[in-house]
Each structure stands twice: as C-alpha cells, then as structure tokens.
Design a protein around this motif. Structure first.
Motif, PDB file in Angstrom:
ATOM      1  N   PRO A  25       8.762   9.479  -0.293  1.00 10.08           N
ATOM      2  CA  PRO A  25       8.070   9.700  -1.570  1.00 10.08           C
ATOM      3  C   PRO A  25       8.953   9.351  -2.753  1.00 10.08           C
ATOM      4  CG  PRO A  25       8.793  11.788  -0.639  1.00 10.08           C
ATOM      5  CD  PRO A  25       9.088  10.743   0.396  1.00 10.08           C
ATOM      6  N   SER A  26       8.348   8.786  -3.765  1.00 10.35           N
ATOM      7  CA  SER A  26       9.049   8.468  -5.003  1.00 10.35           C
ATOM      8  C   SER A  26       8.015   8.298  -6.103  1.00 10.35           C
ATOM      9  CB  SER A  26       9.870   7.178  -4.857  1.00 10.35           C
ATOM     10  OG  SER A  26      10.427   6.799  -6.099  1.00 10.35           O
ATOM     11  N   ARG A  61       3.032   6.479  -3.338  1.00 13.65           N
ATOM     12  CA  ARG A  61       4.215   6.832  -4.116  1.00 13.65           C
ATOM     13  C   ARG A  61       4.659   8.281  -3.949  1.00 13.65           C
ATOM     14  NH1 ARG A  61       3.319   4.691 -10.113  1.00 13.65           N
ATOM     15  NH2 ARG A  61       1.185   5.296  -9.692  1.00 13.65           N
ATOM     16  N   THR A 105       1.336   0.762  -0.771  1.00 14.41           N
ATOM     17  CA  THR A 105       2.379   1.774  -0.898  1.00 14.41           C
ATOM     18  C   THR A 105       1.801   3.057  -1.451  1.00 14.41           C
ATOM     19  OG1 THR A 105       4.122   0.132  -1.269  1.00 14.41           O
ATOM     20  CG2 THR A 105       4.568   2.347  -2.023  1.00 14.41           C
ATOM     21  N   ASN A 148       4.493   2.223   4.822  1.00 16.84           N
ATOM     22  CA  ASN A 148       4.430   1.019   4.004  1.00 16.84           C
ATOM     23  C   ASN A 148       3.908  -0.102   4.884  1.00 16.84           C
ATOM     24  OD1 ASN A 148       5.770   1.686   1.306  1.00 16.84           O
ATOM     25  ND2 ASN A 148       7.279   2.446   2.760  1.00 16.84           N
ATOM     26  N   GLN A 200       9.859   3.155  -2.339  1.00 12.63           N
ATOM     27  CA  GLN A 200       9.260   3.954  -1.271  1.00 12.63           C
ATOM     28  C   GLN A 200       9.717   3.525   0.126  1.00 12.63           C
ATOM     29  OE1 GLN A 200       7.254   2.683  -3.892  1.00 12.63           O
ATOM     30  NE2 GLN A 200       7.478   4.651  -4.892  1.00 12.63           N
ATOM     31  N   TRP A 217       8.335   5.178   5.188  1.00  9.19           N
ATOM     32  CA  TRP A 217       7.990   5.567   3.823  1.00  9.19           C
ATOM     33  C   TRP A 217       8.761   6.800   3.388  1.00  9.19           C
ATOM     34  CZ3 TRP A 217       5.837  10.331   2.599  1.00  9.19           C
ATOM     35  CH2 TRP A 217       5.435  10.494   1.274  1.00  9.19           C
TER      36      TRP A 217
END
Length: 376
Positions: free
Chosen positions: A367-368, A204, A202, A349, A222, A365
């Motif tokens: 963003p986080s 981020r 992953t 991912n 994500q 995916w």
C-alpha cells in the motif's frame, strides 16, 4: 466479463481510417494515468454464469469516466480485462440508469459529434441474456484530458443495452488476431501517446477503493519487486494459479484462471471452495457454511498465492467484501467458473503486454498513497 458473445458484419473494418495520427499534446513521458473508482454496495445481486450461480456486488467494478467525440460527451465505463472492445452507450438507448458519479446522465450522441464516422455496420456484443450491447461500428475520438485524445478510435456505439449493467465497457484484453484496432491500448500506442502497448492496474491503499489504470507505464510506489512476465499466447487475461496457502494449509488449485476486472468474486471448483473456506479461522460469530466471516479474525492475516510457480503475499481480506469491518462480512469465494475478479486482483499489480503475442505481468503489491509513475 464472462461468456463473451460477439458478432460483426465485417471482418476487417475501416482499416485505413482507424490509423491514428500523432497529436502534439501527449501524456507525460509516454504514460496515460487514470484514477478508477470502485463503488461499494452491500446489496448483493444474483447472477448466473454458465451452469453455476454465484453473487456479484452490483457496483463493485473499477470504472472510469471518459469524454467521447467532438462534444466530449462523458460516459462511465467498466474497466474490463475479460473483453477487448470499447462499448459506448448512446443517447438512443434512452438509458436512465447510465449515470455519472455526479448523478448526471452519461450518454454519447453520435449524431451531434462532428468527428464521428458512422459506418452503418451493425455489431452485436453480449455476455448473457440480459447483458448485451447492440449498436453500430463508429469511429470517433476518445479524450483522456482537456488537451489530448486517442483519435479515430473504433468502438461499438451501443443503441440498445441489456438491463444487467447500466454502464459502458472499456475492454482491455488483447483482441483476436486481425482485430487489433478494436482496442484502445493499441490505438494509443499507434498514435504515439504511449511508449509501449502495455496496460497496468494498481491499487494504492489497503482499503481497496483507490485504484489506478495506466497505459504504457505503472507506479513504482506500489511494487514490491519488478513485474514477472509470462507468455499467455494471445489468450485472455489469464494466469495459472498453483496453490493458495491459508494459515499454513496449502489448497491446491492447479488451474488457469481469467483475472477479470469485469467481475468481482472468486470462482472455484467445489473441492477448492471447501479447501479454502475450511482453512479460514474458526469463527464463533458465523456458522460454518454461512459464507461469512468476522473481519477482526482476518484483518491482519496474509495468504500466499503461487502463480506460474512464483509466490505472492496477498491480504486475506482479498477474499471478503470490501470495506466490511463488522462481524458478518461476506466471503466472495463461490463455486463457479474459474474467473477471479477485482475483489482478489486488487491486491496484486497486474499488467498485460500486447506486443509480439501477449504477456501477463505480475508483481507483489504494497500500500502507498503516493505515486512514482514510470514508463515501461
């Protein structure tokens, strides 16, 4: 990594001694989570793969630092979905470039580890003329934290390594049949450390330098949707890419591609190369064919990629060098073997399920900077 060449002295080694015993200090909820670093260097290094030439950014592979053995000797390992074995640089290599992120040498000493079982069986593992690991099969503990470990793990205690990569390798592809114990995910599962034999990757944030590796689970923060699983029949970490759509232009790919974290760029045929680069926005700052693009022309653009008939949205910056925000960013698409590295896959991912065959899992995916870690 490509062109894997593998030779061992025995076909089934230490089958009984590798059976890992369950330990009490388990990871949280059956999931091991590790931060991965992905350094960036603007200096490009030429590397030959098969009969094609293309460029790799030297330090731009995801890596982890893991302690090995009773002394917890730290080594830096490239996280590689293009191979399955753990390659550990030993002090006998006298490797002066095998440095940890803090600048200290990262080498394992099998002679001083009281938990090491040195088998005396040689192993030669290579990816090319200057990329190889020659050593000995050793069984020892691999630590993932101060209080838990994957015990009795079989790996290549490399006493001689090639000049191309001054790192070890954490191979995460599924091993060939009969060699399951040569893989850390299987060992973690059999030790009771993770709930299922699944590895996931992953990213981020949108910078592309904040990555995580999960054994047995993933982060929901994500994910755009749940993973879609497809059987890949015990093959390497592969996926069939149908097409890529850039700016409304659909470029047919129709190839089964290795998603390889041990490589960085995007390898395609000449026809696909011409189609993809021809679909990039016109750029007054870079001549056609220069292999460069102005970041401001693509920073907000998204492409559509069809994989196994399902479409995913990926930022167009997946096709350029990371962290470049100038007018002359290198495009990482090259005419080479069908192998797409971390430059592209960091915006998906990805997961691999080793159980009952092998299955690739793909999810869109987002963003986080937070995590919501769950077991599979």
């Amino acid at each position: 990594m490509l062109s894997q060449l593998f030779s061992v002295g025995v076909s089934a080694l230490l089958a009984t001694s590798i059976q890992a015993g369950v330990i009490q200090n388990k990871p949280r909820d059956g999931v091991i989570a590790l931060d991965m670093q992905m350094e960036y260097s603007s200096e490009l290094m030429k590397r030959q793969v098969a009969e094609h030439d293309y460029f790799v950014t030297p330090n731009n592979w995801p890596k982890v630092v893991l302690p090995i053995g009773s002394n917890k000797d730290e080594v830096e390992l490239v996280v590689d979905t293009g191979s399955w074995l753990l390659q550990v640089p030993d002090v006998a290599t006298n490797c002066t470039k095998c440095l940890l992120p803090n600048g200290k040498l990262g080498l394992y000493n099998s002679n001083t580890s009281t938990t090491a079982n040195k088998t005396g069986k040689p192993i030669n593992f290579g990816f090319g003329a200057n990329a190889y690991y020659h050593g000995e099969w050793v069984v020892d503990d691999v630590w993932f934290g101060p209080n838990f470990k994957i015990p009795n793990t079989l790996f290549n205690d490399a006493t001689e390594i090639g000049s191309l990569w001054p790192y070890g390798i954490l191979g995460l592809s599924k091993p060939t049949k009969g060699d399951e114990n040569q893989n850390i995910v299987w060992n973690a599962y059999r030790a009771g450390l993770i709930n299922k034999p699944i590895v996931a990757f992953t990213q981020r944030n949108s910078s592309g330098n904040s990555l995580q590796l999960f054994l047995g689970g993933h982060s929901k923060s994500q994910l755009v949707e749940d993973y879609t699983w497809t059987s890949i029949e015990n093959k390497n970490f592969v996926a069939h890419v149908d097409f890529v759509n850039i700016n409304g232009t659909e470029v047919k790919v129709n190839q089964t591609i290795t998603f390889d974290t041990g490589n960085f760029p995007v390898g395609v045929s000449q026809e696909v190369y011409d189609g993809l680069l021809g679909s990039f926005p016109d750029d007054p700052n870079n001549k056609k064919g220069s292999g460069k693009i102005d970041y401001n022309l693509i920073k907000d653009k998204t492409i559509t990629v069809s994989i196994y008939g399902k479409t995913y949205n990926v930022p167009l910056i997946a096709f350029i060098e990371p962290n470049c925000t100038g007018q002359h960013c290198d495009i990482i698409i090259h005419v080479a073997v069908w192998n797409w590295g971390t430059g592209f896959t960091r915006f998906l991912n990805l997961a691999l399920n080793y159980d009952n065959g092998s299955y690739i899992g793909i999810a869109g995916w987002k963003p986080s900077n937070t995590n919501d870690i769950v077991a599979f």
